[in-house]
Design a protein around this motif. Structure first.
Motif: not given
Ligand SMILES: Nc1ncnc2c1ncn2[C@@H]1O[C@H](COP(=O)(O)OP(=O)(O)O)[C@@H](O)[C@H]1O
Ligand SMILES: [Mg+2]
Lengths: 252, 479
Positions: A50-51, A72-73, A88, A90, B1-3, B5, B425, B427-428, B430, B433, B439
């Motif tokens: 996780r980021d 992550t993926e 969460v 969606i 995933m980072s900002q 990316q 978000s 979280d979504q 994440y 991924l 992404t």
């Protein structure tokens, strides 16, 4: 399968995992227990990539590869699955479409042929039955308006579809009634195999009545402070975590 | 995933950006009565048409540019624009696609719109506008059998002067607004459709637009008349090549739905939005309006992903009793794009009904505003409106605004308004991924899910295209 060595990890500059060590062999089920805030969820997030988490020390190998170097993926495609403590929503993305995208991605990575829509639907329906979710949940948005228990069962459904190598379940039993608990346990048990391992985070002995662990660990203050067999879980249930913390500070 | 990316995804280049190298005949910049005479002369227009244009021009000169929209841009120098341009090879109009400039056809191919295939696959009649002149009009025969007229507006001026005289400007008058007046004065070309009484148009009518000439304002004019009890579905789609200079686009679309008629107008708009730094891109100032007579229905569906600036409010005047107006919109902005778009539903007749579903998606540093007016006039007994206005934010540098205006002068009218704002978000992302979904796919899925209610209103072939377009546009955002 999984080898965590001297792992130290931070979030927001706060060190959460301190000297975490854990070896999981193929086919084993490990239960992780411990007080709130001890770093159980953090462990799952760090492992899944996780980021926002920063590993400052230590190493993790997964199926012989350096886990911490993967995206992550990529970790997911290599077979690491995390059932979330708080799944969460969606909205608008159908559960079915979501799961198909996940299965497609994972299969492609493994060099498997894409699964055709009909077989996929068949399989999904079968697993829906297994986790006692109505098929209507496939058409609904991912976790959209699901109850707590339905979300958790949906996680197990995804786990069954993705056929991971390592399943991490983060408090999947919390908030479940006894029937749902059994459903989750049966789902896990049906997946148990010599090639598949489980890390099961839980607060309660009762889940372990249904899923028998090979090892039980107590995580406190970001590291494993005690390990044992399933009898340790019974002991914890009886005495709480206080005695461990007391004996630790006594030893120090 | 980072900002990081996310930012990378947001900066992918515009897929349709390239320039076709065709010699064009372009008029020197500037606008005066002589220019209008030149344009009219080029088209061999009758005197009455020239007079109509001049009247609009004189009105325009007295008008000032509106400034109320939630957009910012340097002042347009209307004297620096050229008001006429035609590909040279078009002096003699081709009779078939074989006679069309191959380079032009190549352009369409790059955009994924091979005319030949499109005709056959979709059974769609294509009236392609390249710059300002129609270059290919097909399926005339089949439409003719049904009595449907589908041609360029320039042709219609010659061939159907009575219809033009009666309806041109009947929905959007010459003096309606600054840009409509400008369009009325210098309109280049566009489509004309007439569906006779009781006829169901046998195919979807489609036009692709493309701006190609630097510094050329393009001023399409579209007029669709659905006579009593007729049905038509019209598709408008476009994409533009990469440009440094801003280009003005000020179109006017007029729809007339006579008693019991049904007009469905769908747009996928993909003008060049400018680069990641906010340079270049199309200014899109459009006036679209329809009048619905008794029991008639007008439905606007739009997917807007392009333009540096969009200023657009497809509207319905519900004049006849029981008439219905619908507006389904997806507007996506990325980088430095600005959109101020929405609709107006003017309820005049009894038991008129309108539905507005607006989905705004903002990414990058863009700004996306919904502006909608629902007006219930005193005679609009029992009228109803339902408005749903949802915004989706991607990243934290963008903005969404909602400006709903409601004017009810009839106490029996019912107006419902719902609005939501949500974020894609971490979280979504994440969750996606963690399930192995990358992404780009994740964002595209989330955004498409958000737009579902609008996409299902689009004709089948268009819905697929729209999904693709969002993906491409979000390849530049998070999606
Ligand atoms: N984003 C964050 N920023 C700062 N501290 C955090 C963050 N997330 C979790 N923590 C802290 O990390 C510690 C471990 O949390 P967690 O792993 O969720 O515990 P558990 O799952 O064992 O209850 C807690 O003290 C928690 O407050
Ligand atoms: Mg936790």
């Amino acid at each position: 399968m999984l080898s965590i060595n001297n792992l130290h990890a931070k979030i927001d500059d706060k060190l959460i995992l301190k000297e975490l060590n854990l070896q999981v062999n193929a086919g084993e089920v490990h239960a992780i227990m411990g007080p709130n805030g001890s770093g159980k969820s953090t462990t799952g997030h760090v492992l899944s990539g996780r980021d926002g988490y920063e590993v400052v020390e230590g190493s993790v190998s997964f199926l012989g590869k350096n886990l911490l170097e993967m995206d992550t993926e990529e970790r997911a495609r290599e077979g690491l699955f995390l059932a979330f403590q708080y799944p969460v929503e969606i909205p608008g993305v159908s559960n079915m479409e979501f799961m198909k995208a996940a299965v497609d991605a994972v299969r492609e990575h493994r060099g498997q042929e894409a699964i055709d829509a009909v077989s996929f639907l068949k399989k999904t329906r079968e697993f829906c039955k297994a986790v006692n979710l109505d098929q209507n949940f496939l058409k609904r948005g991912v976790n959209e308006g699901f109850s707590g228990g339905e979300k958790k069962r949906n996680e197990i459904l995804q786990m069954m579809l993705l056929e991971p190598k390592l399943c991490i379940l983060d408090e999947t039993d919390s908030g479940l009634d006894i029937d749902a608990l059994q459903v989750v346990a049966e789902g896990v048990n049906s997946l148990r195999s010599p090639e598949r391992s489980f890390l099961i985070v839980t607060h309660y002995q009762r889940l372990l009545d249904y899923i028998e662990p090979d090892f039980v660990h107590v995580l406190a203050g970001g590291k494993i402070v005690k390990s044992g067999d399933k009898s340790l879980a019974l002991e914890l249930e009886e005495k709480g975590y206080g005695w461990i913390e007391a004996s630790l500070s006594g030893a120090a | 995933m980072s900002q990081e990316q996310i930012d990378q995804l947001i900066t992918k280049d515009y897929a349709a950006g390239f320039v076709t190298d065709i010699e064009s005949e372009t008029l020197a910049p500037g606008l005066d009565e002589d220019v209008i005479r030149f344009i009219s002369g080029k088209k061999n227009e009758p005197e009455w048409m020239l007079e109509w244009r001049l009247k609009a021009y004189r009105a325009w000169r007295e008008m000032v540019e509106p400034e109320w929209a939630h957009v910012n841009y340097p002042k347009i120098d209307f004297d620096a624009l050229s008001y006429y341009s035609a590909p040279k090879s078009m002096e003699d109009k081709p009779k078939s696609l074989d006679e069309v400039d191959p380079e032009l056809l190549e352009t369409y191919k790059k955009l994924g719109i091979p005319l030949h295939e499109q005709e056959m696959l979709a059974g769609v009649a294509v009236d392609a506008v390249f710059d300002s002149v129609s270059v290919a009009t097909t399926f005339r025969g089949k439409l003719k059998d049904a009595g449907v007229i589908f041609c360029s507006i320039s042709e219609a001026v010659h061939d159907y002067p009575e219809l033009i005289k009666k309806y041109l400007g009947s929905v959007v008058p010459q003096k309606d607004n600054f840009y409509a007046a400008l369009n009325s004065a210098v309109f280049s070309d566009g489509s004309f459709v007439y569906i006779p009484k009781g006829v169901r148009c046998p195919m979807e009518l489609s036009t692709y637009f493309r701006i190609n000439e630097q510094n050329t304002g393009q001023f399409e004019r579209t007029l669709i008349i659905a006579d009593e009890g007729s049905h038509v579905s019209y598709l408008e789609g476009c994409t533009a090549p990469m440009r440094d200079e801003n280009q003005l686009h000020a179109a006017v679309v007029e729809l007339v739905a006579l008693d019991d008629a049904n007009i469905k107008y769908s747009t996928v708009q993909n003008w060049y939005p400018g680069n990641a730094e906010g340079h270049g891109g199309i200014y899109n100032f459009v006036t679209k309006r329809g009048i619905a007579h008794t029991n008639a229905r007008i439905s606007w569906t739009q997917v807007e992903t392009g333009s540096a600036i969009t200023w657009k409010y497809p509207s319905c005047v519900l004049k006849g009793d029981n008439s219905v107006g619908e507006f389904y919109s997806v507007a996506l902005t990325n980088n430095y794009q600005q959109a101020d778009t929405g609709t107006k539903m003017i309820h005049l007749g009894k038991n008129t009904r309108s539905t507005i579903i607006s989905k705004g998606i903002s990414a990058g540093k863009s700004s996306n505003a919904y502006r909608g007016l629902v007006r219930m006039n005193p005679a609009a007994e029992g009228a109803r409106n339902y408005t749903q206005c949802d915004s989706l934010l991607i990243g934290d540098k963008c903005a969404a605004h909602t400006f709903p205006y409601i004017e009810s002068k009839n106490p029996s009218a019912v107006i419902e308004h719902e609005a939501t704002t949500s974020k894609v978000s971490d979280d979504q992302l994440y969750l996606c991924l963690q399930r192995g979904i990358d992404t780009e796919k994740a964002v595209s899925m989330i955004v498409n899910g958000f737009c579902k209610e609008v996409f299902k209103e689009l004709p089948m072939e268009f819905a697929v295209e729209a999904g693709k377009l969002l993906e491409v546009s979000l390849e530049g955002s998070v999606g």
